[in-house]
Design a protein around this motif. Structure first.
Motif, PDB file in Angstrom:
ATOM      1  N   ASN A  91       0.836  -1.202   0.000  1.00 21.76           N
ATOM      2  CA  ASN A  91       0.000   0.000   0.000  1.00 21.76           C
ATOM      3  C   ASN A  91       0.871   1.253   0.000  1.00 21.76           C
ATOM      4  OD1 ASN A  91      -2.371  -1.518   0.129  1.00 21.76           O
ATOM      5  ND2 ASN A  91      -2.427  -1.467   2.353  1.00 21.76           N
ATOM      6  N   GLY A  96      -1.329   4.086  -1.317  1.00 25.41           N
ATOM      7  CA  GLY A  96      -2.499   3.848  -0.475  1.00 25.41           C
ATOM      8  C   GLY A  96      -2.187   4.185   0.970  1.00 25.41           C
ATOM      9  N   TRP A  99      -1.181   1.766   5.825  1.00 30.93           N
ATOM     10  CA  TRP A  99       0.093   1.178   6.242  1.00 30.93           C
ATOM     11  C   TRP A  99       0.417   1.719   7.630  1.00 30.93           C
ATOM     12  CZ3 TRP A  99       3.317   5.275   7.111  1.00 30.93           C
ATOM     13  CH2 TRP A  99       3.072   6.452   6.375  1.00 30.93           C
TER      14      TRP A  99
END
Length: 258
Positions: A91, A96, A99
Motif C-alpha cells: 500500500n 495507499g 500502512w
C-alpha cells in the motif's frame, strides 16, 4: 525493571520517530524499492525506520533484544522488541494510506506493550498489559477500545488480507464468509485494529510473521477480544491468526478447521 508505563512511553517515542520518516517518504518520487527473496517489496523507508528504532532502543533499552522484519534478530526468553517498520508496504509504495509501523515488547513470551501507528490514516492504537487498549484519531486524546458484542456468525463482519494467500484452505475461508453477514479485505494490521475497535468481529490471517502479529495481539486482547492461530492456539508466534470479539471465535475456528 521498567514498568509497562515506562515501556509504553518508549514505544510511543519509537512510533513518533517512525512517523517522521514514513510521512516524509510517503509518495516520494525517489522512493527506492527492492524485492526480498520471498518476493515481497521493501523500500528505503522500511530500512530507515527500523534503523532509527534500533538506534533509540540501543540507548533507551540497551539490555533488551530486538527482532525486526528487515534487520533480523531472534525472539528469546527475555525482553524482546518486535518491529515491523512498515506493515502494508505494498500500500505504501502504491500510494495507499493503509500502512503502519508496528512495535511490540514481548516479555517471557507474551506481548506486554503494543503500538500501531498509521499516520496516513491519522490513527494510532496502543495497549499495555492490564491497562486496556486505546486509539487516537488526528492526534486527539485516546479513547478506550472495546470489542463488539456480536454473538452469532450470521451477524458478524469478517476480514482477511488476500484471498490468494489461503491456498488449499480457500474453501474453508469461503465457508466462513458464507456463514458471516458481511466480508471485507481491510487486511494487514488494520483489520485487527478494527476488531479491537468493535467495527469488525473477525480478522483472519492464514500466513503471517511474528512482527505482523505481536502488537495487534495485545491490542485485541486488551480490548476484550480473543487472539489465536487458525488451530486455536493462543499467541502470535504460530504463523497464522484469528482475532475476534471472543463470542464468535469458536464457531469460526470450527469452520476454518474444516
Amino acid at each position: 525493571m521498567p514498568t509497562h508505563a515506562d515501556d509504553l512511553s518508549v514505544a510511543l517515542r519509537l512510533a513518533d520517530a517512525a512517523d517522521e520518516i514514513t510521512t516524509a517518504r510517503f509518495l516520494a518520487a525517489d522512493l527506492v524499492v527492492d524485492r526480498k527473496p520471498d518476493r515481497t517489496p521493501v523500500t528505503d523507508a522500511d530500512t530507515a525506520v527500523e534503523d532509527a528504532i534500533r538506534a533509540i532502543l540501543a540507548s533507551a533499552r540497551p539490555a533488551d533484544a530486538v527482532l525486526g522484519e528487515e534487520r533480523g534478530g531472534s525472539l528469546g526468553a527475555g525482553r524482546t522488541w518486535i518491529v515491523d517498520p512498515i506493515d502494508g508496504t505494498k500500500n505504501f509504495l502504491r500510494g495507499g494510506p493503509a500502512w503502519a509501523t508496528l512495535i511490540a515488547l514481548v516479555s517471557a513470551g507474551s506481548p506486554v506493550v503494543g503500538v500501531v501507528s498509521a499516520p496516513a490514516l491519522g490513527r494510532r492504537w496502543w495497549a499495555s498489559a492490564g491497562e486496556g487498549a486505546f486509539c487516537s484519531v488526528g492526534g486527539a486524546d485516546g479513547r478506550r477500545l472495546r470489542v463488539s458484542g456480536v454473538r452469532s456468525l450470521s451477524d458478524a463482519y469478517l476480514s482477511t488480507t488476500d484471498l490468494n494467500t489461503w491456498g488449499v484452505a480457500r474453501e474453508q475461508y469461503l465457508a466462513l464468509v458464507s456463514a458471516c453477514w458481511e466480508s471485507r479485505a481491510f487486511g494487514d494490521f488494520w483489520h485487527h485494529c478494527l476488531v479491537a475497535e468493535g467495527v469488525l468481529d473477525l480478522a483472519v490471517e492464514p500466513a503471517a510473521y511474528v512482527w505482523d502479529l505481536a502488537a495487534v495481539q495485545i491490542l485485541v486482547t486488551e480490548a476484550g477480544g480473543t487472539f489465536t492461530d487458525l488451530s486455536g492456539r493462543p499467541g502470535f508466534e504460530h504463523g497464522s491468526a484469528l482475532a475476534s470479539n471472543g463470542h464468535v471465535h469458536e464457531a469460526a475456528l470450527e469452520i476454518l478447521k474444516g
